[in-house]
Design a protein around this motif. Structure first.
Motif, PDB file in Angstrom:
ATOM      1  N   GLU A 181      -2.264 -18.861  12.348  1.00  0.00           N
ATOM      2  CA  GLU A 181      -1.576 -17.649  11.919  1.00  0.00           C
ATOM      3  C   GLU A 181      -1.350 -17.659  10.406  1.00  0.00           C
ATOM      4  N   VAL A 182      -0.955 -18.816   9.870  1.00  0.00           N
ATOM      5  CA  VAL A 182      -0.737 -18.910   8.426  1.00  0.00           C
ATOM      6  C   VAL A 182      -2.054 -18.788   7.672  1.00  0.00           C
ATOM      7  N   PHE A 183      -3.125 -19.372   8.206  1.00  0.00           N
ATOM      8  CA  PHE A 183      -4.430 -19.255   7.555  1.00  0.00           C
ATOM      9  C   PHE A 183      -4.866 -17.795   7.470  1.00  0.00           C
ATOM     10  N   LYS A 184      -4.572 -17.010   8.509  1.00  0.00           N
ATOM     11  CA  LYS A 184      -4.957 -15.602   8.501  1.00  0.00           C
ATOM     12  C   LYS A 184      -4.232 -14.831   7.400  1.00  0.00           C
ATOM     13  N   LEU A 185      -2.995 -15.255   7.098  1.00  0.00           N
ATOM     14  CA  LEU A 185      -2.254 -14.582   6.037  1.00  0.00           C
ATOM     15  C   LEU A 185      -2.879 -14.804   4.661  1.00  0.00           C
ATOM     16  N   ILE A 186      -3.601 -15.912   4.486  1.00  0.00           N
ATOM     17  CA  ILE A 186      -4.115 -16.304   3.167  1.00  0.00           C
ATOM     18  C   ILE A 186      -5.598 -15.991   3.003  1.00  0.00           C
ATOM     19  N   GLU A 187      -6.356 -15.995   4.080  1.00  0.00           N
ATOM     20  CA  GLU A 187      -7.807 -15.834   3.999  1.00  0.00           C
ATOM     21  C   GLU A 187      -8.182 -14.508   3.347  1.00  0.00           C
ATOM     22  N   GLY A 188      -9.050 -14.594   2.332  1.00  0.00           N
ATOM     23  CA  GLY A 188      -9.560 -13.408   1.651  1.00  0.00           C
ATOM     24  C   GLY A 188      -8.607 -12.775   0.664  1.00  0.00           C
ATOM     25  N   LYS A 189      -7.443 -13.362   0.420  1.00  0.00           N
ATOM     26  CA  LYS A 189      -6.469 -12.767  -0.489  1.00  0.00           C
ATOM     27  C   LYS A 189      -6.750 -13.195  -1.929  1.00  0.00           C
ATOM     28  N   THR A 190      -6.267 -12.380  -2.868  1.00  0.00           N
ATOM     29  CA  THR A 190      -6.393 -12.646  -4.299  1.00  0.00           C
ATOM     30  C   THR A 190      -5.017 -12.524  -4.940  1.00  0.00           C
ATOM     31  N   PRO A 191      -4.807 -13.138  -6.107  1.00  0.00           N
ATOM     32  CA  PRO A 191      -3.499 -13.032  -6.769  1.00  0.00           C
ATOM     33  C   PRO A 191      -3.157 -11.592  -7.120  1.00  0.00           C
ATOM     34  N   VAL A 192      -1.921 -11.236  -6.913  1.00  0.00           N
ATOM     35  CA  VAL A 192      -1.424  -9.897  -7.238  1.00  0.00           C
ATOM     36  C   VAL A 192      -1.029  -9.879  -8.705  1.00  0.00           C
ATOM     37  N   ILE A 193      -1.616  -8.945  -9.451  1.00  0.00           N
ATOM     38  CA  ILE A 193      -1.323  -8.818 -10.877  1.00  0.00           C
ATOM     39  C   ILE A 193      -0.260  -7.749 -11.049  1.00  0.00           C
ATOM     40  N   ALA A 194       0.779  -8.065 -11.792  1.00  0.00           N
ATOM     41  CA  ALA A 194       1.886  -7.126 -11.994  1.00  0.00           C
ATOM     42  C   ALA A 194       1.405  -5.922 -12.782  1.00  0.00           C
ATOM     43  N   GLY A 195       1.915  -4.727 -12.428  1.00  0.00           N
ATOM     44  CA  GLY A 195       1.522  -3.501 -13.094  1.00  0.00           C
ATOM     45  C   GLY A 195       2.315  -3.255 -14.363  1.00  0.00           C
TER      46      GLY A 195
END
Length: 266
Positions: A181-195
């Protein structure tokens, strides 16, 4: 007679030991002809190989280069490096690990991750929920899995840290199910850049930015719509039109005096 026969036999031996110039030229011509034949055979074979090989388009070459960049061996070394094994394609979890590992650091290689990016990963991917997992828990797990002499964690230590958080986040599930379940939360994600930073909506800020409430010389710098007048709002410009300020019929005299072209005189 015996002496003459011996001399003739000695001459024959010298002739047989040292061939004539004609024989040397014949041998050299034969060797050059053999070299030409071998060169011609090599050219023909090269042309056959080029014709038989299919040319690959540029898109396939670029695709191969991209796959080589995404490929790595099991211990994190690049292809052809010391101790490298057969390259394999990166998993979605490892790709996310590398993206967060190099975030904000141009010198990072993506093989290890420091604590700041580890905390950002847990925050951006939703691992931190504020209830079961907090920022303090993330920092404690990071210090637990890393080596004492290191300030970063490797990919294997990263997976161990996620396992620790998974068992705490999903207490009702087994260890393997919680990790999945934790792996699914992270897989394919990228860092969020502040606007872009936005103005805070507060009474103080609204009062300071409302041009209708300005007084004194600041009031003269803006028109009724709140748009700045530019130089006219900062500098006293002399009116040389000849009219009194505030006169409603400004410019009517010029229209009467100036006759349109082609108009008949009165």
């Amino acid at each position: 007679m015996l002496i003459m026969g011996t001399a003739q036999s000695t001459k024959r031996k010298h002739k047989s030991a040292h061939p004539s110039n004609a024989q040397k030229e014949a041998n050299s011509c034969t060797s050059m002809a053999d070299q030409k034949d071998r060169l011609e055979d090599f050219k023909v074979q090269t042309v056959k190989n080029i014709n038989s090989a299919q040319l690959r388009p540029h898109s396939e070459h670029s695709r191969d280069r991209a796959s080589k960049r995404l490929s790595t061996d099991s211990n994190g070394t690049s292809e052809g490096g010391v101790g490298s094994s057969t390259p394999v394609e990166l998993t979605a979890l490892e790709e996310a690990f590398r993206r967060f590992a190099i975030h904000g650091d141009t010198r990072a290689t993506g093989k290890d991750m420091h604590g700041k990016n580890w905390s950002k990963l847990c925050k951006d991917c939703g691992v931190i929920d504020g209830k079961n997992i907090t920022l303090t828990d993330v920092d404690i797990v990071f210090s637990k899995v890393k080596k004492k002499s290191c300030r970063t964690i490797t990919y294997d230590e990263f997976k161990n840290a996620l396992g620790e958080l998974a068992r705490k986040k999903y207490k009702e599930k087994t260890g393997e199910e919680a990790e999945a379940e934790v792996f699914k939360l992270i897989e394919g994600k990228t860092p969020v850049i502040a606007g872009v930073t936005r103005a805070v909506a507060s009474p103080t800020v609204n009062r300071l930015t409302d041009t209708t409430k300005f007084t004194g010389s600041h009031k003269e710098r803006f028109d009724d719509t709140g748009r700045g007048k530019g130089k006219a709002g900062r500098v006293d410009l002399v009116d040389t039109s000849g009219y009194v300020s505030g006169y409603k019929h400004r410019g009517t005299y010029e229209k009467k005096v100036t006759k349109p072209p082609g108009a008949k005189p009165m």
